[in-house]
Design a protein around this motif. Structure first.
Motif, PDB file in Angstrom:
ATOM      1  N   THR A  81       0.355  -0.708   0.154  1.00  0.00           N
ATOM      2  CA  THR A  81       0.200   0.513   0.020  1.00  0.00           C
ATOM      3  C   THR A  81       0.879   1.506   0.182  1.00  0.00           C
ATOM      4  N   ASN A  82       1.873   1.397   0.884  1.00  0.00           N
ATOM      5  CA  ASN A  82       2.703   2.772   1.145  1.00  0.00           C
ATOM      6  C   ASN A  82       3.211   3.171  -0.506  1.00  0.00           C
ATOM      7  N   GLU A  83       3.702   1.754  -0.936  1.00  0.00           N
ATOM      8  CA  GLU A  83       4.803   1.854  -2.674  1.00  0.00           C
ATOM      9  C   GLU A  83       3.686   2.619  -3.396  1.00  0.00           C
ATOM     10  N   LYS A  84       2.622   2.007  -3.439  1.00  0.00           N
ATOM     11  CA  LYS A  84       1.323   1.985  -4.392  1.00  0.00           C
ATOM     12  C   LYS A  84       1.125   3.159  -4.155  1.00  0.00           C
ATOM     13  N   ILE A  85       1.097   3.959  -3.377  1.00  0.00           N
ATOM     14  CA  ILE A  85       1.019   5.307  -2.844  1.00  0.00           C
ATOM     15  C   ILE A  85       1.940   6.315  -3.282  1.00  0.00           C
ATOM     16  N   PHE A  86       3.438   6.133  -2.373  1.00  0.00           N
ATOM     17  CA  PHE A  86       4.490   6.615  -3.415  1.00  0.00           C
ATOM     18  C   PHE A  86       4.450   6.446  -4.646  1.00  0.00           C
ATOM     19  N   PHE A  87       4.208   5.361  -5.567  1.00  0.00           N
ATOM     20  CA  PHE A  87       4.078   5.576  -6.929  1.00  0.00           C
ATOM     21  C   PHE A  87       2.938   6.468  -7.601  1.00  0.00           C
ATOM     22  N   TYR A  88       2.484   6.059  -7.339  1.00  0.00           N
ATOM     23  CA  TYR A  88       0.984   7.252  -8.098  1.00  0.00           C
ATOM     24  C   TYR A  88       1.575   8.357  -7.732  1.00  0.00           C
ATOM     25  N   TYR A  89       1.884   8.929  -6.630  1.00  0.00           N
ATOM     26  CA  TYR A  89       2.026  10.884  -6.924  1.00  0.00           C
ATOM     27  C   TYR A  89       3.560  10.677  -7.679  1.00  0.00           C
ATOM     28  N   TYR A  90       4.420   9.763  -6.749  1.00  0.00           N
ATOM     29  CA  TYR A  90       6.039   9.692  -7.589  1.00  0.00           C
ATOM     30  C   TYR A  90       5.856   9.715  -9.096  1.00  0.00           C
ATOM     31  N   ASN A 112       5.378   9.859   4.743  1.00  0.00           N
ATOM     32  CA  ASN A 112       7.254   9.314   5.356  1.00  0.00           C
ATOM     33  C   ASN A 112       7.799   8.579   4.976  1.00  0.00           C
ATOM     34  N   ASN A 113       9.491   8.260   5.170  1.00  0.00           N
ATOM     35  CA  ASN A 113      11.022   7.319   4.389  1.00  0.00           C
ATOM     36  C   ASN A 113      10.136   7.771   3.166  1.00  0.00           C
ATOM     37  N   VAL A 114      10.576   8.311   2.699  1.00  0.00           N
ATOM     38  CA  VAL A 114      10.297   8.770   1.247  1.00  0.00           C
ATOM     39  C   VAL A 114      11.067   7.683   1.012  1.00  0.00           C
ATOM     40  N   SER A 115      12.545   8.122   1.165  1.00  0.00           N
ATOM     41  CA  SER A 115      13.990   7.240   0.339  1.00  0.00           C
ATOM     42  C   SER A 115      14.202   5.592   0.666  1.00  0.00           C
ATOM     43  N   ARG A 116      13.205   4.982   1.725  1.00  0.00           N
ATOM     44  CA  ARG A 116      13.281   4.069   2.280  1.00  0.00           C
ATOM     45  C   ARG A 116      12.571   3.486   1.086  1.00  0.00           C
ATOM     46  N   ILE A 117      10.712   3.914   1.151  1.00  0.00           N
ATOM     47  CA  ILE A 117       9.905   3.660   0.157  1.00  0.00           C
ATOM     48  C   ILE A 117      10.654   3.304  -1.146  1.00  0.00           C
ATOM     49  N   LYS A 118      11.084   4.547  -2.093  1.00  0.00           N
ATOM     50  CA  LYS A 118      11.379   4.169  -2.995  1.00  0.00           C
ATOM     51  C   LYS A 118      12.570   3.471  -3.250  1.00  0.00           C
ATOM     52  N   ASP A 119      13.640   2.920  -2.277  1.00  0.00           N
ATOM     53  CA  ASP A 119      14.727   1.900  -1.854  1.00  0.00           C
ATOM     54  C   ASP A 119      13.443   0.656  -2.588  1.00  0.00           C
ATOM     55  N   SER A 120      12.786   0.016  -1.773  1.00  0.00           N
ATOM     56  CA  SER A 120      12.383  -0.547  -1.850  1.00  0.00           C
ATOM     57  C   SER A 120      11.202  -1.106  -3.131  1.00  0.00           C
ATOM     58  N   ILE A 121      10.964   0.219  -4.005  1.00  0.00           N
ATOM     59  CA  ILE A 121      10.536   0.003  -4.643  1.00  0.00           C
ATOM     60  C   ILE A 121      11.392  -0.415  -5.965  1.00  0.00           C
ATOM     61  N   LEU A 122      12.342   0.062  -5.619  1.00  0.00           N
ATOM     62  CA  LEU A 122      13.799  -0.372  -7.044  1.00  0.00           C
ATOM     63  C   LEU A 122      14.277  -1.553  -6.301  1.00  0.00           C
ATOM     64  N   LYS A 123      13.629  -2.572  -5.388  1.00  0.00           N
ATOM     65  CA  LYS A 123      14.007  -3.709  -4.733  1.00  0.00           C
ATOM     66  C   LYS A 123      13.441  -4.181  -5.894  1.00  0.00           C
ATOM     67  N   LYS A 124      11.704  -4.092  -5.477  1.00  0.00           N
ATOM     68  CA  LYS A 124      11.132  -4.956  -6.078  1.00  0.00           C
ATOM     69  C   LYS A 124      11.382  -4.763  -7.720  1.00  0.00           C
ATOM     70  N   LEU A 125      11.070  -3.863  -8.297  1.00  0.00           N
ATOM     71  CA  LEU A 125      11.782  -3.628  -9.894  1.00  0.00           C
ATOM     72  C   LEU A 125      12.324  -4.390 -10.171  1.00  0.00           C
ATOM     73  N   LYS A 126      13.683  -4.531  -9.705  1.00  0.00           N
ATOM     74  CA  LYS A 126      15.206  -4.666 -10.101  1.00  0.00           C
ATOM     75  C   LYS A 126      14.886  -6.853 -10.803  1.00  0.00           C
ATOM     76  N   TYR A 127      13.871  -7.527  -9.568  1.00  0.00           N
ATOM     77  CA  TYR A 127      14.007  -8.287  -9.739  1.00  0.00           C
ATOM     78  C   TYR A 127      12.509  -8.707 -10.741  1.00  0.00           C
ATOM     79  N   SER A 128      11.434  -8.028 -11.391  1.00  0.00           N
ATOM     80  CA  SER A 128       9.917  -8.198 -11.486  1.00  0.00           C
ATOM     81  C   SER A 128       9.699  -7.956 -12.666  1.00  0.00           C
TER      82      SER A 128
END
Length: 147
Positions: A81-90, A112-128
């Motif tokens: 959910t947090n990643e989707k929210i960030f992805f939507y706005y960013y 909050n935790n924008v850097s952590r959320i973005k890092d998590s998104i990138l880690k998921k993308l790199k294997y997806s």
């Protein structure tokens, strides 16, 4: 806990992470500045119940469409959910990390935790996304060709 880098030794994890970052930033720029796409505004509480592909409308047909829809498909399937929210706005709405972190945007959204959320998104993308992955032998091969 075993790091994924140890479990998958044939992937160049650093270059693959950078490849995912380039893909995300490129799609963000295309969606938010090209005029090719129209993004439907949604309420933040709708993020889990909506297919992100339905809020992106193509205004002008272009060659980036397969990449955009591939990224949206991954976001629908693997982001929390947090990643989707960030992805939507960013990515889709084009807000910067600073605007989201400080609430300095047209919708007064604070994440909050924008850097952590973005890092998590990138880690998921790199294997997806298959064509984001860079294998170690590809780098060796590329280096050999440039000598």
């Amino acid at each position: 806990m075993i790091r994924i880098e140890i479990l998958i030794p044939f992937i160049d994890h650093e270059h693959t992470y950078q490849s995912a970052k380039v893909r995300l930033e490129t799609i963000k720029k295309i969606i938010s500045t090209s005029g090719f796409y129209e993004i439907k505004k949604i309420q933040i509480h709708e993020i889990n119940s909506i297919d992100l592909k339905t809020i992106v409308k193509v205004k002008i047909s272009n060659t980036s469409e397969p990449y955009v829809y591939e990224l949206l498909d991954v976001a629908n399937k693997v982001f929390n959910t947090n990643e989707k929210i960030f992805f939507y706005y960013y990515t889709l709405r084009g807000f910067s990390s600073t605007e989201l972190q400080n609430g300095i945007n047209e919708e007064n959204v604070i994440i909050n935790n924008v850097s952590r959320i973005k890092d998590s998104i990138l880690k998921k993308l790199k294997y997806s996304i298959q064509n984001i992955i860079i294998y170690k032998n590809e780098i060796i091969y590329q280096e050999d060709n440039y000598d």
